[in-house]
Design a protein around this motif. Structure first.
Motif, mmCIF file in Angstrom:
data_model
loop_
_atom_site.group_PDB
_atom_site.id
_atom_site.type_symbol
_atom_site.label_atom_id
_atom_site.label_comp_id
_atom_site.label_asym_id
_atom_site.label_seq_id
_atom_site.Cartn_x
_atom_site.Cartn_y
_atom_site.Cartn_z
ATOM 1 N N ILE A 6 0.837 -1.204 0.000
ATOM 2 C CA ILE A 6 0.000 0.000 0.000
ATOM 3 C C ILE A 6 0.876 1.260 0.000
ATOM 4 O O ILE A 6 0.570 2.242 -0.687
ATOM 5 C CB ILE A 6 -0.962 -0.012 1.205
ATOM 6 N N THR A 7 1.951 1.236 0.748
ATOM 7 C CA THR A 7 2.848 2.389 0.788
ATOM 8 C C THR A 7 3.493 2.637 -0.562
ATOM 9 O O THR A 7 3.565 3.781 -1.026
ATOM 10 C CB THR A 7 3.927 2.188 1.860
ATOM 11 N N ILE A 8 3.956 1.595 -1.210
ATOM 12 C CA ILE A 8 4.588 1.747 -2.525
ATOM 13 C C ILE A 8 3.582 2.280 -3.536
ATOM 14 O O ILE A 8 3.900 3.193 -4.320
ATOM 15 C CB ILE A 8 5.190 0.407 -2.985
ATOM 16 N N LEU A 9 2.361 1.755 -3.528
ATOM 17 C CA LEU A 9 1.335 2.256 -4.441
ATOM 18 C C LEU A 9 0.974 3.709 -4.149
ATOM 19 O O LEU A 9 0.785 4.516 -5.069
ATOM 20 C CB LEU A 9 0.090 1.373 -4.364
ATOM 21 N N SER A 10 0.893 4.053 -2.871
ATOM 22 C CA SER A 10 0.556 5.428 -2.492
ATOM 23 C C SER A 10 1.649 6.404 -2.903
ATOM 24 O O SER A 10 1.363 7.489 -3.417
ATOM 25 C CB SER A 10 0.325 5.522 -0.993
ATOM 26 N N ILE A 11 2.885 6.037 -2.680
ATOM 27 C CA ILE A 11 3.994 6.911 -3.067
ATOM 28 C C ILE A 11 4.044 7.058 -4.582
ATOM 29 O O ILE A 11 4.283 8.157 -5.104
ATOM 30 C CB ILE A 11 5.322 6.385 -2.490
ATOM 31 N N GLY A 12 3.792 5.973 -5.299
ATOM 32 C CA GLY A 12 3.734 6.059 -6.758
ATOM 33 C C GLY A 12 2.642 7.010 -7.223
ATOM 34 O O GLY A 12 2.852 7.831 -8.117
ATOM 35 N N ALA A 13 1.479 6.920 -6.597
ATOM 36 C CA ALA A 13 0.370 7.819 -6.949
ATOM 37 C C ALA A 13 0.706 9.261 -6.579
ATOM 38 O O ALA A 13 0.360 10.193 -7.317
ATOM 39 C CB ALA A 13 -0.904 7.376 -6.255
ATOM 40 N N LEU A 14 1.390 9.446 -5.447
ATOM 41 C CA LEU A 14 1.759 10.799 -5.023
ATOM 42 C C LEU A 14 2.820 11.415 -5.933
ATOM 43 O O LEU A 14 2.946 12.635 -6.000
ATOM 44 C CB LEU A 14 2.264 10.795 -3.579
ATOM 45 N N ILE A 45 -2.711 14.932 3.391
ATOM 46 C CA ILE A 45 -3.389 13.889 4.166
ATOM 47 C C ILE A 45 -2.732 12.539 3.890
ATOM 48 O O ILE A 45 -2.447 11.768 4.813
ATOM 49 C CB ILE A 45 -4.891 13.849 3.836
ATOM 50 N N ALA A 46 -2.482 12.246 2.622
ATOM 51 C CA ALA A 46 -1.862 10.971 2.274
ATOM 52 C C ALA A 46 -0.460 10.859 2.865
ATOM 53 O O ALA A 46 -0.091 9.817 3.421
ATOM 54 C CB ALA A 46 -1.815 10.811 0.757
ATOM 55 N N ILE A 47 0.314 11.928 2.776
ATOM 56 C CA ILE A 47 1.680 11.905 3.300
ATOM 57 C C ILE A 47 1.679 11.735 4.812
ATOM 58 O O ILE A 47 2.448 10.940 5.362
ATOM 59 C CB ILE A 47 2.427 13.186 2.872
ATOM 60 N N ILE A 48 0.824 12.468 5.498
ATOM 61 C CA ILE A 48 0.757 12.367 6.968
ATOM 62 C C ILE A 48 0.370 10.963 7.403
ATOM 63 O O ILE A 48 0.957 10.394 8.327
ATOM 64 C CB ILE A 48 -0.219 13.413 7.539
ATOM 65 N N ASN A 49 -0.596 10.362 6.720
ATOM 66 C CA ASN A 49 -1.034 9.025 7.113
ATOM 67 C C ASN A 49 -0.005 7.946 6.793
ATOM 68 O O ASN A 49 0.130 6.982 7.545
ATOM 69 C CB ASN A 49 -2.382 8.698 6.494
ATOM 70 N N ILE A 50 0.737 8.111 5.706
ATOM 71 C CA ILE A 50 1.820 7.166 5.417
ATOM 72 C C ILE A 50 2.899 7.266 6.487
ATOM 73 O O ILE A 50 3.371 6.246 7.012
ATOM 74 C CB ILE A 50 2.416 7.423 4.017
ATOM 75 N N LEU A 51 3.289 8.491 6.832
ATOM 76 C CA LEU A 51 4.311 8.669 7.869
ATOM 77 C C LEU A 51 3.824 8.184 9.228
ATOM 78 O O LEU A 51 4.582 7.564 9.982
ATOM 79 C CB LEU A 51 4.722 10.143 7.951
ATOM 80 N N ALA A 52 2.575 8.437 9.537
ATOM 81 C CA ALA A 52 2.029 7.986 10.817
ATOM 82 C C ALA A 52 1.999 6.462 10.890
ATOM 83 O O ALA A 52 2.268 5.882 11.945
ATOM 84 C CB ALA A 52 0.630 8.547 11.022
ATOM 85 N N TYR A 53 1.711 5.825 9.782
ATOM 86 C CA TYR A 53 1.697 4.360 9.765
ATOM 87 C C TYR A 53 3.106 3.798 9.963
ATOM 88 O O TYR A 53 3.321 2.904 10.773
ATOM 89 C CB TYR A 53 1.103 3.859 8.451
ATOM 90 N N TRP A 54 4.075 4.349 9.219
ATOM 91 C CA TRP A 54 5.420 3.792 9.280
ATOM 92 C C TRP A 54 6.151 4.120 10.571
ATOM 93 O O TRP A 54 7.012 3.356 11.015
ATOM 94 C CB TRP A 54 6.236 4.226 8.075
ATOM 95 N N PHE A 55 5.869 5.257 11.175
ATOM 96 C CA PHE A 55 6.532 5.603 12.434
ATOM 97 C C PHE A 55 5.692 5.213 13.644
ATOM 98 O O PHE A 55 6.029 5.567 14.765
ATOM 99 C CB PHE A 55 6.878 7.089 12.466
ATOM 100 N N ASP A 56 4.602 4.504 13.402
ATOM 101 C CA ASP A 56 3.747 3.964 14.455
ATOM 102 C C ASP A 56 3.247 5.053 15.409
ATOM 103 O O ASP A 56 3.315 4.915 16.627
ATOM 104 C CB ASP A 56 4.480 2.865 15.226
ATOM 105 N N VAL A 57 2.781 6.145 14.832
ATOM 106 C CA VAL A 57 2.231 7.244 15.639
ATOM 107 C C VAL A 57 0.782 7.527 15.251
ATOM 108 O O VAL A 57 0.350 8.669 15.236
ATOM 109 C CB VAL A 57 3.090 8.527 15.530
#
Length: 89
Positions: A6-14, A45-57
């Motif tokens: 999901i992260t790879i697809l999201s970054i590709g879309a971004l 919103i997409a960037i914040i949620n990706i970072l929040a997921y990966w940094f577990d915050v």
């Protein structure tokens, strides 16, 4: 595994979406900063949620910032150009 995909697809879309938005705005002749803020808020919103997921915050801060950006993006939709009427049957 699912989070990585999901992260790879999201970054590709971004990476692709700003180019598409720039081309469409140029084609339509849309100028101005306020009409761009809706898209910018949704990208943030997409960037914040990706970072929040990966940094577990994932918590109140990420939820609050997501909701505020969603409200700001919704507010600035009034500056988007109106759609053209297309006579379709």
């Amino acid at each position: 595994m699912f989070g990585s995909i999901i992260t790879i697809l999201s970054i590709g879309a971004l990476l692709v979406a700003p180019y598409i938005i720039h081309k469409r705005r140029k084609k339509e002749g849309v100028t101005g900063f306020k009409s761009l803020l809706t898209s910018a808020c949704f990208f943030l919103i997409a960037i914040i949620n990706i970072l929040a997921y990966w940094f577990d915050v994932l918590g109140a801060t990420s939820w609050f910032s997501t909701m505020m950006l969603l409200f700001v993006g919704a507010y600035f939709t009034k500056y988007l150009p109106p759609p053209e009427d297309v006579n379709t049957r």
